[in-house]
Design a protein around this motif. Structure first.
Motif, PDB file in Angstrom:
ATOM      1  N   LEU A  79       6.149  -8.144   8.153  1.00 19.00           N
ATOM      2  CA  LEU A  79       6.815  -8.828   7.347  1.00 19.00           C
ATOM      3  C   LEU A  79       6.300  -9.470   6.043  1.00 19.00           C
ATOM      4  O   LEU A  79       7.206  -9.687   5.144  1.00 19.00           O
ATOM      5  CB  LEU A  79       7.196 -10.465   8.258  1.00 19.00           C
ATOM      6  CG  LEU A  79       8.051  -9.723   9.621  1.00 19.00           C
ATOM      7  CD1 LEU A  79       7.970 -11.234  10.525  1.00 19.00           C
ATOM      8  CD2 LEU A  79       9.407  -9.670   9.449  1.00 19.00           C
ATOM      9  N   GLY A  80       5.022  -9.915   6.013  1.00 19.80           N
ATOM     10  CA  GLY A  80       4.520 -10.034   4.692  1.00 19.80           C
ATOM     11  C   GLY A  80       4.751  -9.085   3.770  1.00 19.80           C
ATOM     12  O   GLY A  80       4.916  -9.381   2.598  1.00 19.80           O
ATOM     13  N   HIS A  81       4.444  -7.658   3.974  1.00 21.68           N
ATOM     14  CA  HIS A  81       4.518  -6.653   3.012  1.00 21.68           C
ATOM     15  C   HIS A  81       5.932  -6.695   2.298  1.00 21.68           C
ATOM     16  O   HIS A  81       5.964  -5.954   1.472  1.00 21.68           O
ATOM     17  CB  HIS A  81       4.253  -5.433   3.877  1.00 21.68           C
ATOM     18  CG  HIS A  81       2.646  -5.218   3.977  1.00 21.68           C
ATOM     19  ND1 HIS A  81       2.134  -4.227   4.756  1.00 21.68           N
ATOM     20  CD2 HIS A  81       1.647  -6.047   3.562  1.00 21.68           C
ATOM     21  CE1 HIS A  81       0.852  -4.245   4.731  1.00 21.68           C
ATOM     22  NE2 HIS A  81       0.515  -5.473   4.270  1.00 21.68           N
ATOM     23  N   MET A  82       7.011  -7.116   3.163  1.00 22.86           N
ATOM     24  CA  MET A  82       8.479  -7.108   2.547  1.00 22.86           C
ATOM     25  C   MET A  82       8.419  -7.713   1.346  1.00 22.86           C
ATOM     26  O   MET A  82       9.229  -7.694   0.509  1.00 22.86           O
ATOM     27  CB  MET A  82       9.361  -7.682   3.730  1.00 22.86           C
ATOM     28  CG  MET A  82       9.487  -6.862   4.915  1.00 22.86           C
ATOM     29  SD  MET A  82      10.695  -7.179   5.974  1.00 22.86           S
ATOM     30  CE  MET A  82      10.604  -5.817   7.444  1.00 22.86           C
ATOM     31  N   PHE A  83       7.490  -8.944   1.337  1.00 19.80           N
ATOM     32  CA  PHE A  83       7.766  -9.898   0.095  1.00 19.80           C
ATOM     33  C   PHE A  83       6.749  -9.572  -0.823  1.00 19.80           C
ATOM     34  O   PHE A  83       7.014  -9.737  -2.258  1.00 19.80           O
ATOM     35  CB  PHE A  83       7.471 -11.359   0.691  1.00 19.80           C
ATOM     36  CG  PHE A  83       8.484 -12.081   1.567  1.00 19.80           C
ATOM     37  CD1 PHE A  83       9.745 -12.456   1.135  1.00 19.80           C
ATOM     38  CD2 PHE A  83       8.124 -11.887   3.111  1.00 19.80           C
ATOM     39  CE1 PHE A  83      10.636 -12.870   2.063  1.00 19.80           C
ATOM     40  CE2 PHE A  83       9.102 -12.374   3.868  1.00 19.80           C
ATOM     41  CZ  PHE A  83      10.331 -12.795   3.469  1.00 19.80           C
ATOM     42  N   THR A  84       5.556  -8.967  -0.379  1.00 18.38           N
ATOM     43  CA  THR A  84       4.410  -8.530  -1.454  1.00 18.38           C
ATOM     44  C   THR A  84       4.479  -7.483  -2.162  1.00 18.38           C
ATOM     45  O   THR A  84       4.342  -7.052  -3.163  1.00 18.38           O
ATOM     46  CB  THR A  84       3.182  -8.784  -0.827  1.00 18.38           C
ATOM     47  OG1 THR A  84       3.080  -7.904   0.326  1.00 18.38           O
ATOM     48  CG2 THR A  84       2.842 -10.065  -0.559  1.00 18.38           C
ATOM     49  N   ARG A  85       5.265  -6.160  -1.377  1.00 16.06           N
ATOM     50  CA  ARG A  85       5.388  -4.913  -1.615  1.00 16.06           C
ATOM     51  C   ARG A  85       6.732  -4.758  -2.046  1.00 16.06           C
ATOM     52  O   ARG A  85       7.058  -3.490  -2.773  1.00 16.06           O
ATOM     53  CB  ARG A  85       4.825  -3.821  -0.899  1.00 16.06           C
ATOM     54  CG  ARG A  85       3.450  -4.037  -0.430  1.00 16.06           C
ATOM     55  CD  ARG A  85       2.841  -3.034   0.681  1.00 16.06           C
ATOM     56  NE  ARG A  85       1.564  -2.976   0.832  1.00 16.06           N
ATOM     57  CZ  ARG A  85       0.991  -2.315   1.708  1.00 16.06           C
ATOM     58  NH1 ARG A  85       1.519  -1.345   2.380  1.00 16.06           N
ATOM     59  NH2 ARG A  85      -0.281  -2.241   2.048  1.00 16.06           N
TER      60      ARG A  85
END
Length: 422
Positions: A315-321
């Motif tokens: 889920l975090g990667h959806m915002f950072t990447r």
């Protein structure tokens, strides 16, 4: 193919049953009337009414719902001008309103509806046998039922048993309980798997084995070596190590390891693996395992926390990447995953079920309108402002959220079809 379909239906059914039972159980405890408990969507293929709740199985095994009083409206089944029939008790009160043409009531009283109130004062009025010279009004019993257009019989929803009549803590617990049940299911299943597999991963930084001709083997690594650092990242357990390696597809890594008490340094370039449109790094090493009873018992908790961390990382990667539909998966992706899991036997299917269960729990708690997390957010807002959220505002927010989720599901499903079948 047949085994995959059966496993898919069972997995989906268990996930939905456990999730919805959480809502159902705490709604009942709070005095909220559960009008219908459904497994599946679409036309019903079986139903039974018991203790005020109608239990249904519907034809599409792609979800389910708990229908609570106050969360829907009987005007969908009743409207002025509609021809219905009424079942009356000895006191002349209405016990059943039949608004369906799929069934008939024994000695039912024919009525063309003029008006009704099934929430506050509990009455219905209309013309008897289309005699429009007189409007006849009947009192409706508090526990009366209504047979809806599709033939499903459910309790009416008086105000005192509606969702919003329960206390705020009870409503919050009811909203949270579905995800909570998914977490419990995941933990229990992972513990069961821990006692079914031959050996349990130790989650240490010590290697169990090294695959022949792999990047790790070419770098000189051997079984029982203890990796302490990769590039500038200190390695203390397998989770940290495997996660770091996975995030470095096709890249050269500087590796520090200990063998027989002596520290060594080497380098290896990870093999790039592409799966479902995403790239992963691989060295060709396996985790050290044990058959210790305590380790088997702790395996469930370890896998539960590891899976939760993995989901939050994604889920975090959806915002950072940047957001990608490949980060999401719908029923098609679950079917494809079920196919892979069944090839690994019972433990593979159970592990997949546990992973999906915690995934479902976490995603449902996201603060998105129409999801449980969105409802909890509105509950928190209500607690802060110390008054109920306006009904029209809450309805509008949930409709927007539902429309967004339906659109997202269509896009994700089409993307999954392209990924797995085209």
């Amino acid at each position: 193919m047949i085994i995959t379909i059966i496993a898919f239906i069972i997995i989906f059914g268990i996930l939905v049953l456990v999730h919805e039972y959480g809502h159902y159980f705490f709604a009942k405890r709070a005095g909220i009337l559960v009008r219908e408990f459904s497994i599946g969507m679409g036309p019903k293929i079986w139903w039974k009414r018991r203790h005020g709740t109608t239990y249904t199985i519907r034809i599409l095994p792609l979800g389910g719902y708990v229908r609570m009083a106050g969360m829907d409206d009987d005007s969908d089944s009743l409207r002025p001008g509609l021809a219905v029939s009424l079942q009356l008790n000895d006191q002349g009160k209405v016990t059943t309103i039949n608004a369906s043409n799929q069934t008939t009531l024994f000695q039912g009283v024919p009525l063309r509806v003029v008006d009704f109130d099934l929430e506050k004062d509990l009455w219905i009025s209309g013309y008897l046998s289309d005699d429009e010279t007189e409007v006849k009004r009947y009192d409706v019993d508090h526990d009366a039922t209504i047979i809806e257009k599709d033939g499903t019989e459910v309790r009416i929803a008086p105000l005192d048993v509606q969702f919003n009549s329960a206390s705020l803590p009870a409503r919050m617990m009811t909203n949270f309980a579905g995800a909570m049940n998914n977490f419990i299911l995941s933990l229990v299943v992972f513990v069961i798997v821990g006692f079914m597999v031959a050996a349990i991963p130790t989650n240490s930084n010590r290697l169990g084995s090294v695959v022949d001709n792999s990047p790790a083997a070419k770098a000189g690594l051997k079984a029982n070596d203890q990796i302490t650092k990769i590039n500038s990242t200190t390695v203390k357990n397998w989770d940290t190590m495997s996660s770091y390696i996975s995030d470095q597809p096709g890249k050269k890594l500087q590796i520090t390891y200990v063998r027989n008490g002596v520290t060594h340094h080497t380098s290896a370039t990870t093999k790039k693996i592409v799966q479902n449109g995403q790239s992963y790094g691989q060295l060709g090493i396996t985790e050290k395992t044990t058959t210790n009873f305590k380790a088997r018992l702790g395996y469930g908790w370890h896998m539960f926390t590891y899976s939760a961390t993995l989901i939050f990382t994604t889920l975090g990667h959806m915002f950072t990447r940047g957001f990608s539909l490949n980060d999401l998966g719908g029923p098609v992706a679950i079917y494809a995953g079920t196919s892979q899991a069944t090839s690994l036997g019972v433990t593979g299917v159970l592990s997949f079920l546990a992973m999906l269960s915690i995934n479902l729990g976490i995603v449902n708690l996201l603060p998105i309108p129409a999801l449980d997390g969105g409802k909890l957010l509105l509950n928190i807002c209500e607690a802060i402002i110390r008054r109920p959220i306006p009904e029209k505002f809450e309805l509008a927010i949930n409709l927007i959220g539902f429309a967004f989720l339906m659109l997202l599901m269509i896009l994700v499903t089409w993307n999954d079809i392209q990924r797995y079948f085209m």
